[in-house]
Design a protein around this motif. Structure first.
Motif, short mmCIF file in Angstrom:
data_model
loop_
_atom_site.label_atom_id
_atom_site.label_comp_id
_atom_site.label_asym_id
_atom_site.label_seq_id
_atom_site.Cartn_x
_atom_site.Cartn_y
_atom_site.Cartn_z
N UNK A 183 2.31 9.63 42.60
CA UNK A 183 0.75 9.62 43.08
C UNK A 183 0.50 8.41 43.58
N UNK A 184 0.19 8.27 44.65
CA UNK A 184 -0.43 6.94 45.52
C UNK A 184 -1.24 6.29 44.67
N UNK A 185 -1.06 5.08 44.65
CA UNK A 185 -2.12 4.18 44.06
C UNK A 185 -3.35 3.87 44.84
N UNK A 186 -4.33 3.92 44.30
CA UNK A 186 -5.59 3.68 44.86
C UNK A 186 -6.78 2.52 44.44
N UNK A 187 -7.74 2.13 44.99
CA UNK A 187 -8.55 1.34 44.28
C UNK A 187 -9.02 1.81 42.90
N UNK A 188 -9.00 3.10 42.81
CA UNK A 188 -9.91 3.71 41.83
C UNK A 188 -9.11 3.56 40.51
N UNK A 189 -7.70 3.23 40.79
CA UNK A 189 -6.89 2.83 39.64
C UNK A 189 -6.83 1.64 38.83
N UNK B 151 -4.73 -8.16 42.46
CA UNK B 151 -4.36 -8.14 43.88
C UNK B 151 -3.60 -6.86 44.33
N UNK B 152 -3.06 -6.37 43.44
CA UNK B 152 -2.11 -5.06 43.98
C UNK B 152 -3.00 -4.00 44.78
N UNK B 153 -4.11 -3.54 43.83
CA UNK B 153 -4.81 -2.30 44.61
C UNK B 153 -5.34 -2.79 46.12
N UNK B 154 -6.04 -3.92 46.11
CA UNK B 154 -6.48 -4.16 47.52
C UNK B 154 -5.42 -4.40 48.46
N UNK B 155 -4.43 -4.81 48.16
CA UNK B 155 -3.00 -5.09 49.40
C UNK B 155 -2.61 -3.69 49.40
N UNK C 256 -2.82 -1.55 53.35
CA UNK C 256 -1.64 -1.12 53.84
C UNK C 256 -0.58 -2.25 53.75
N UNK C 257 -0.84 -3.22 53.03
CA UNK C 257 -0.04 -4.45 52.97
C UNK C 257 1.31 -4.22 52.08
N UNK C 258 1.00 -3.39 51.04
CA UNK C 258 1.97 -3.04 49.90
C UNK C 258 1.80 -1.80 49.68
N UNK C 259 2.97 -0.96 49.32
CA UNK C 259 2.92 0.34 48.62
C UNK C 259 3.13 0.41 47.33
N UNK C 260 2.49 1.43 46.74
CA UNK C 260 2.40 1.80 45.39
C UNK C 260 2.32 3.16 45.03
N UNK D 95 6.65 -4.54 48.14
CA UNK D 95 5.91 -5.31 49.06
C UNK D 95 6.81 -5.60 50.17
N UNK D 96 6.64 -5.85 51.42
CA UNK D 96 7.59 -6.37 52.27
C UNK D 96 7.93 -7.82 52.16
N UNK D 97 9.24 -8.14 52.45
CA UNK D 97 9.52 -9.69 52.16
C UNK D 97 9.61 -10.46 53.14
N UNK D 98 9.18 -10.13 54.35
CA UNK D 98 9.01 -10.97 55.37
C UNK D 98 10.09 -10.63 56.41
N UNK D 99 11.03 -10.10 56.23
CA UNK D 99 12.26 -9.73 57.08
C UNK D 99 12.16 -8.28 57.45
#
Length: 193
Positions: free
Chosen positions: A16-22, A53-57, A61-65, A82-86
């Motif tokens: 289940x995708x994580x959302x701000x409500x979590x 910071x997890x859920x706002x990111x 769309x910066x992270x996936x969870x 999270x993307x590593x920069x590469x």
């Protein structure tokens, strides 16, 4: 084999995708008490920031969870990447939910990670997953091995516990083309049972 706990399989679970409500669930999973109880398997410095910071990111769309759930039971695991920069390279972490201890099943970490990796690699832009696993966490190393990760090296004195003790970490990597999928992991688990 009487007395052996039944194995949890990837097909038993859903992501289940994580959302701000979590946020209450994130606060529970990453609580100070819970992390302290995890001992050397947890490195709370990063989890303190994660709670905030997890859920706002993820929402940006910066992270996936995902929360990996067992229908009829609830959340078993939180999986965040999270993307590593590469370009196309991601790094992730997984933390079991508090209720996992009451489930009475084996193979929870393997099944949860397999489901999460299917969700992660569903994004065609994800080319590689990399991570670090403390050498004092053999269970996590075994899960990564079952997923098909390659042990790419050792980072000496890489992780620090709350008490200031340092541990080496195994550098793990999994390429998109190496990921066989949760169904293949399940077939492998069933063949070993």
């Amino acid at each position: 084999m009487s007395g052996t706990k039944p194995r949890l399989l990837p097909s038993d679970l859903k992501a289940r995708p994580a959302t701000l409500a979590d946020q209450p669930l994130v606060d529970e999973i990453f609580s100070d008490e819970r992390l302290a109880a995890m001992g050397d398997a947890a490195f709370p410095q990063s989890y303190e920031q994660a709670r905030e910071q997890l859920l706002p990111l993820i929402d940006q769309g910066v992270m996936k969870g995902w929360f990996i759930e067992l229908p009829g039971f609830g959340v078993l695991s939180a999986q965040f990447y999270a993307p590593t920069g590469f370009g196309g390279t991601w790094s992730g972490d997984t933390v079991n939910a508090p209720a996992v201890e009451t489930l009475g099943r084996r193979g929870i970490g393997t099944a949860c990670m397999a489901v999460a990796l299917d969700a992660l690699f569903a994004d065609e832009s994800v080319r590689r997953l990399s991570g670090q696993v403390a050498v004092v966490n053999p269970a996590a190393l075994a899960v990564c091995d079952r997923m098909g990760f390659t042990r790419e090296g050792l980072a000496r004195s890489h992780m620090v516990t709350p008490a200031g003790e340092r541990f080496d970490a195994v550098m793990m990597g999994l390429l998109r083309e190496q990921w066989a999928g949760a169904a293949a992991v399940e077939r492998q688990l069933l063949a070993q049972s």
